[in-house]
Design a protein around this motif. Structure first.
Motif, PDB file in Angstrom:
ATOM      1  N   VAL A 150       0.832  -1.101  -0.031  1.00 22.95           N
ATOM      2  CA  VAL A 150      -0.106  -0.012   0.074  1.00 22.95           C
ATOM      3  C   VAL A 150       0.974   1.225  -0.149  1.00 22.95           C
ATOM      4  CG1 VAL A 150      -1.819   1.317   1.094  1.00 22.95           C
ATOM      5  CG2 VAL A 150      -1.818  -1.290   1.128  1.00 22.95           C
ATOM      6  N   VAL A 151       2.005   1.214   0.605  1.00 19.33           N
ATOM      7  CA  VAL A 151       2.898   2.333   0.684  1.00 19.33           C
ATOM      8  C   VAL A 151       3.419   2.881  -0.545  1.00 19.33           C
ATOM      9  CG1 VAL A 151       4.988   3.173   1.573  1.00 19.33           C
ATOM     10  CG2 VAL A 151       3.639   1.767   3.078  1.00 19.33           C
ATOM     11  N   ASN A 152       3.626   1.763  -1.528  1.00 20.71           N
ATOM     12  CA  ASN A 152       4.139   1.977  -2.667  1.00 20.71           C
ATOM     13  C   ASN A 152       3.176   2.214  -3.831  1.00 20.71           C
ATOM     14  OD1 ASN A 152       6.803   1.781  -1.740  1.00 20.71           O
ATOM     15  ND2 ASN A 152       6.821  -0.501  -2.033  1.00 20.71           N
ATOM     16  N   LEU A 153       1.751   2.452  -3.444  1.00 24.69           N
ATOM     17  CA  LEU A 153       0.850   2.374  -4.180  1.00 24.69           C
ATOM     18  C   LEU A 153       1.029   3.861  -5.083  1.00 24.69           C
ATOM     19  CD1 LEU A 153      -1.880   1.383  -5.657  1.00 24.69           C
ATOM     20  CD2 LEU A 153      -2.843   2.489  -3.986  1.00 24.69           C
ATOM     21  N   PRO A 154       1.244   5.043  -4.743  1.00 22.22           N
ATOM     22  CA  PRO A 154       1.159   6.040  -5.766  1.00 22.22           C
ATOM     23  C   PRO A 154       2.292   6.018  -6.761  1.00 22.22           C
ATOM     24  CG  PRO A 154       0.890   6.796  -3.390  1.00 22.22           C
ATOM     25  CD  PRO A 154       1.101   5.408  -3.203  1.00 22.22           C
ATOM     26  N   HIS A 155       3.507   5.584  -6.571  1.00 22.24           N
ATOM     27  CA  HIS A 155       4.720   5.403  -7.211  1.00 22.24           C
ATOM     28  C   HIS A 155       4.348   4.244  -8.289  1.00 22.24           C
ATOM     29  CE1 HIS A 155       8.739   4.947  -8.665  1.00 22.24           C
ATOM     30  NE2 HIS A 155       8.339   3.614  -8.597  1.00 22.24           N
TER      31      HIS A 155
END
Length: 671
Positions: free
Chosen positions: A161-166
């Motif tokens: 989830v933390v890397n979703l925007p990337h």
């Protein structure tokens, strides 16, 4: 590319087809088989196919099964859940339409997955990946993703989830600068931000991302729109089977306008199909029937519609074939591929009628052949030259390559004279050459005129000798004149060679006349209308001084307008001779001598004598001529033959002949 026979049979039933027949049909349809390996451990066959560049969509088991389904006309086992039909009945007011992502994306879907435990990748899945030479990792999600791509030609991504925007930015689904709160991705990201602490405490959380690209734009991606939902369902089943997880509802957006305009239609005329493919080997029908063509198009999943009045087939190209089926000829090739090329006749149609050859071409061919028979050699020169004469109607080039090629030539003779110069350097003095080429000029209205001319050059120091013991001499102007007369006679040209009148219109030959000696040139005229079509004569003195240090004067040239010469050439379709019996009665001959002005034409004198007593005169011949240069007069001896066909000439006839002759002689001498 390698494919598993067992995995292929999961999508299409090939058990009733012999493997040898399967190989033959596949090769005849354009898919070449490089190698077949038998895997005894898994009881499987590995088929290594050579995929051509125009069929690069065959990169998965599904696409190969679809192709085999079209070739063998066998339905696929799976039920196709068409992606497009899922949104046909959806109201646009209640749907989430893409408004902030790249135009090449048709659809994307996001899932929030919480799992408590992940099992190892099953062995059967690893075996399939090994068969196709796919790299195996320890990550279950990656292995499932590779399997789905291999089977369905679809790609999904998993990320924390933390890397979703990337990753959304990397996949061009959403940009970092996007601030639209109504966007699904924005809502999804804002939801994860609110529950950031809970996510940190629970690291067993993954985001599942499915993306469908527009195949018209993404040429390197072959997303099968019709089978997307099948791949999606199969993915969720595999994840839920090999992990203990809970999958939340999906968040999705799609590009409504592009999705509804995916159809690519091609219209084909039945006559075009018959013309290109030709007749078939069957005896019942000469060409493919309309029903056969319609069935083949249906077998290819082209959803055909036939317009009976226009005799046209309207076809809809499947999304996975957008990249190579764009023209009518592509669809016709697919028809012949399915019907098999060997079922069409291999012989080209016999055309009984022969093409017509231009009359001008035949005349030029005859001119070339005749000149070669007379000993001339053909040369070819460039039309770009540097005209040495100061010509007012010459045509200059705007951007010449060299200074020597800055103008279009206005005559051919300059090129032939340059040919003589080059031969003279190598001591080759026996030159008899001709050229047929184009010349260019401007008329009084400044319009550009392009014409075709025949030109030649003759110099032969060993052309003739008076006695066998004498040294050979140069050809004279009369020899050159005789050669041209022989040439014109051989090509059956109705022309005459005579002195050029000082009142002649030189406008159309002014680019040529400057190359000839002023008093040693002869005009070539059309015998019917007395139009000047060419000139033959000796090269001018300034050209002679430049060419030879010995000042040779025996260089003869000629140039003829080919179009005007062509009008004087007639075919001997019939004889123009008048057949009449010879007279059995004796003739009477009279010889007369007439003193006339040296400029008086002999032809005019002969015509005057014949017109005076046409019924009795059989022939008039010149047997002697004596010129008195100082008195500017000449004496001509004429022999006149009289004869009748029905009786012998009597004394009264002879007296009338003598009196008429005396009157004619007096009249001619007075004039």
């Amino acid at each position: 590319m390698k494919f598993s026979w067992t995995l292929l049979n999961n999508l299409i039933n090939l058990q009733n087809i012999k493997f040898e027949h399967f190989q033959e049909k596949l090769i005849l349809s354009g898919i070449e088989i490089n190698e077949i390996k038998y895997n005894d451990k898994d009881c499987d066959k590995i088929i290594d196919l050579s995929i051509t560049t125009n069929r690069k969509e065959i990169c998965s088991i599904l696409n190969l099964a679809t192709e085999i389904s079209s070739i063998f006309n066998i339905p696929i086992r799976i039920y196709p859940i068409k992606f497009k039909e899922a949104f046909k009945n959806t109201s646009r007011d209640n749907c989430n339409n893409i408004n902030s992502i790249s135009n090449n994306i048709l659809y994307y879907r996001l899932h929030y997955i919480k799992y408590t435990r992940i099992n190892k990748t099953p062995q059967w899945l690893l075996n399939y990946l090994k068969i196709h030479n796919v790299n195996i990792t320890s990550d279950l999600f990656q292995n499932i993703s590779k399997y789905i791509k291999l089977k369905w030609s679809q790609i999904f991504y998993t990320t924390e989830v933390v890397n979703l925007p990337h990753i959304l930015n990397k996949l061009k689904i959403i940009h970092k600068s996007t601030s639209n709160e109504n966007n699904i991705c924005s809502k999804f990201i804002s939801y994860t931000d609110k529950h950031k602490d809970a996510i940190k405490n629970n690291r067993k959380t993954q985001i599942l991302i499915f993306v469908v690209y527009n195949t018209k734009i993404e040429n390197n991606t072959f997303n099968s729109i019709d089978f997307f939902e099948n791949a999606y369902i199969d993915t969720l089943k595999l994840i839920s089977s090999f992990t203990e997880c809970s999958i939340n509802k999906s968040y999705y957006e799609y590009n409504y306008n592009d999705l509804m305009q995916l159809d690519n239609k091609v219209i084909i005329n039945k006559q075009d199909i018959n013309t290109i493919l030709g007749p078939i080997k069957q005896t019942k029908f000469q060409f493919l029937s309309t029903e056969t063509i319609f069935n083949i198009l249906t077998q290819l999943n082209f959803v055909p519609q036939y317009q009976r009045k226009r005799k046209e087939f309207i076809t809809t190209i499947p999304s996975q074939r957008y990249h190579d089926l764009k023209r009518k000829i592509d669809i016709i090739e697919e028809i012949s591929r399915i019907h098999e090329f060997r079922n069409f006749l291999e012989k080209l149609p016999v055309k009984n009628s022969r093409g017509t050859t231009s009359k001008t071409y035949l005349k030029i061919k005859k001119i070339r052949h005749t000149l070669r028979e007379l000993g001339f050699h053909e040369v070819i020169n460039c039309c770009l030259i540097n005209n040495k004469n100061n010509i007012s109607n010459k045509i200059n080039l705007q951007n010449p390559i060299t200074k020597e090629q800055k103008e279009l030539r206005s005559n051919i003779l300059e090129n032939l004279i340059n040919n003589y110069k080059n031969n003279k350097k190598y001591q080759n003095e026996h030159i008899e050459i001709f050229e047929i080429g184009k010349v260019f000029r401007k008329n009084e209205e400044k319009c550009y005129i392009e014409e075709q001319y025949l030109a030649g050059l003759l110099i032969n120091p060993q052309f003739t000798r008076n006695k066998w013991s004498d040294q050979p001499n140069h050809a004279s102007l009369f020899h050159a004149k005789g050669i041209i007369e022989t040439f014109l006679e051989k090509i059956n040209s109705k022309t005459i060679l005579q002195k050029i009148s000082p009142h002649e219109d030189f406008r159309h030959i002014r680019n040529t006349i400057s190359s000839f000696h002023n008093h040693k040139r002869i005009g070539i005229y059309n015998k019917l209308n007395q139009v000047l079509i060419g000139i033959i004569g000796q090269v001018k003195h300034n050209y002679i001084d430049e060419i030879s240090n010995n000042k040779e004067k025996n260089i003869y040239i000629f140039e003829i307008n080919l179009q005007k010469l062509s009008k004087t050439i007639y075919k001997n379709n019939h004889l123009n001779y008048i057949i009449k019996p010879y007279s059995n009665y004796p003739s009477v001959t009279r010889d007369i001598s007439i003193k006339i002005n040296y400029q008086k034409s002999i032809n005019d004198i002969i015509n005057t004598i014949i017109n005076a007593n046409n019924k009795l005169i059989e022939s008039v011949e010149v047997f002697n001529e004596y010129n008195e240069i100082m008195l500017k007069s000449r004496s001509i001896g004429l022999r006149i033959t009289y004869r009748l066909n029905n009786r012998t000439l009597n004394n009264k006839d002879i007296l009338n002949i003598d009196s008429n002759l005396q009157i004619i002689v007096d009249q001619l001498q007075r004039n």
